[in-house]
Design a protein around this motif. Sequence first.
Motif, PDB file in Angstrom:
ATOM      1  N   ARG A   1       0.837  -1.217   0.000  1.00  0.00           N
ATOM      2  CA  ARG A   1       0.000   0.000   0.000  1.00  0.00           C
ATOM      3  C   ARG A   1       0.864   1.257   0.000  1.00  0.00           C
ATOM      4  N   VAL A   2       1.900   1.235   0.795  1.00  0.00           N
ATOM      5  CA  VAL A   2       2.801   2.386   0.853  1.00  0.00           C
ATOM      6  C   VAL A   2       3.485   2.585  -0.499  1.00  0.00           C
ATOM      7  N   ASP A   3       3.911   1.508  -1.126  1.00  0.00           N
ATOM      8  CA  ASP A   3       4.542   1.604  -2.444  1.00  0.00           C
ATOM      9  C   ASP A   3       3.559   2.130  -3.486  1.00  0.00           C
ATOM     10  N   ALA A   4       2.311   1.665  -3.410  1.00  0.00           N
ATOM     11  CA  ALA A   4       1.293   2.137  -4.348  1.00  0.00           C
ATOM     12  C   ALA A   4       1.007   3.619  -4.139  1.00  0.00           C
ATOM     13  N   MET A   5       0.939   4.041  -2.897  1.00  0.00           N
ATOM     14  CA  MET A   5       0.700   5.468  -2.604  1.00  0.00           C
ATOM     15  C   MET A   5       1.889   6.305  -3.063  1.00  0.00           C
ATOM     16  N   ARG A   6       3.093   5.815  -2.874  1.00  0.00           N
ATOM     17  CA  ARG A   6       4.290   6.525  -3.300  1.00  0.00           C
ATOM     18  C   ARG A   6       4.322   6.650  -4.832  1.00  0.00           C
ATOM     19  N   ASP A   7       3.960   5.570  -5.510  1.00  0.00           N
ATOM     20  CA  ASP A   7       3.901   5.612  -6.976  1.00  0.00           C
ATOM     21  C   ASP A   7       2.851   6.599  -7.468  1.00  0.00           C
ATOM     22  N   ALA A   8       1.702   6.621  -6.814  1.00  0.00           N
ATOM     23  CA  ALA A   8       0.647   7.555  -7.194  1.00  0.00           C
ATOM     24  C   ALA A   8       1.097   8.992  -6.963  1.00  0.00           C
ATOM     25  N   LEU A   9       1.757   9.228  -5.858  1.00  0.00           N
ATOM     26  CA  LEU A   9       2.251  10.581  -5.563  1.00  0.00           C
ATOM     27  C   LEU A   9       3.332  10.995  -6.547  1.00  0.00           C
ATOM     28  N   ASP A  10       4.235  10.073  -6.893  1.00  0.00           N
ATOM     29  CA  ASP A  10       5.264  10.369  -7.888  1.00  0.00           C
ATOM     30  C   ASP A  10       4.650  10.675  -9.246  1.00  0.00           C
ATOM     31  N   SER A  11       3.626   9.922  -9.608  1.00  0.00           N
ATOM     32  CA  SER A  11       2.941  10.158 -10.885  1.00  0.00           C
ATOM     33  C   SER A  11       2.255  11.515 -10.897  1.00  0.00           C
ATOM     34  N   ARG A  12       1.607  11.856  -9.810  1.00  0.00           N
ATOM     35  CA  ARG A  12       0.927  13.166  -9.718  1.00  0.00           C
ATOM     36  C   ARG A  12       1.934  14.306  -9.784  1.00  0.00           C
ATOM     37  N   THR A  13       3.043  14.179  -9.071  1.00  0.00           N
ATOM     38  CA  THR A  13       4.084  15.202  -9.088  1.00  0.00           C
ATOM     39  C   THR A  13       4.681  15.337 -10.481  1.00  0.00           C
ATOM     40  N   SER A  14       4.916  14.224 -11.140  1.00  0.00           N
ATOM     41  CA  SER A  14       5.450  14.253 -12.499  1.00  0.00           C
ATOM     42  C   SER A  14       4.476  14.940 -13.461  1.00  0.00           C
ATOM     43  N   ASP A  15       3.193  14.665 -13.321  1.00  0.00           N
ATOM     44  CA  ASP A  15       2.188  15.328 -14.169  1.00  0.00           C
ATOM     45  C   ASP A  15       2.172  16.835 -13.944  1.00  0.00           C
ATOM     46  N   GLN A  16       2.266  17.259 -12.694  1.00  0.00           N
ATOM     47  CA  GLN A  16       2.290  18.696 -12.394  1.00  0.00           C
ATOM     48  C   GLN A  16       3.521  19.364 -13.002  1.00  0.00           C
ATOM     49  N   ILE A  17       4.667  18.729 -12.878  1.00  0.00           N
ATOM     50  CA  ILE A  17       5.895  19.291 -13.445  1.00  0.00           C
ATOM     51  C   ILE A  17       5.792  19.364 -14.963  1.00  0.00           C
ATOM     52  N   ASN A  18       5.255  18.324 -15.584  1.00  0.00           N
ATOM     53  CA  ASN A  18       5.096  18.322 -17.039  1.00  0.00           C
ATOM     54  C   ASN A  18       4.173  19.447 -17.504  1.00  0.00           C
ATOM     55  N   ARG A  19       3.083  19.692 -16.785  1.00  0.00           N
ATOM     56  CA  ARG A  19       2.185  20.790 -17.154  1.00  0.00           C
ATOM     57  C   ARG A  19       2.881  22.140 -17.019  1.00  0.00           C
ATOM     58  N   ARG A  20       3.643  22.322 -15.969  1.00  0.00           N
ATOM     59  CA  ARG A  20       4.349  23.598 -15.774  1.00  0.00           C
ATOM     60  C   ARG A  20       5.406  23.815 -16.848  1.00  0.00           C
TER      61      ARG A  20
END
Length: 88
Positions: A4-23
């Motif tokens: 669960r922690v790994d899945a949450m970390r992956d989701a957070l990394d994906s969200r952060t990557s999407d935000q950086i890509n949009r910026r």
Amino acid sequence: MASRVDAMRDALDSRTSDQINRRVYVLTIVSTIVLPLSLVTGLFGSNIGVRDGNVLSAGHPVWFLALCGRLALLGWATSAFVHRIRYL
């Protein structure tokens, strides 16, 4: 629990990557618009003094053309350098 922690970390990394890509996308769009405008403004706003008058007058267009040539040479040299180091 660890999965669960790994899945949450992956989701957070994906969200952060999407935000950086949009910026970065927005920054690229803004740069694409602003950089050519600033080049033209700087080119026509440069104060190249001559004795008899304006740089763009019929008697003395050499200084303006020399400035345009130097900018073109600088662009070519930058492009050659970037391709030489295989950045693009």
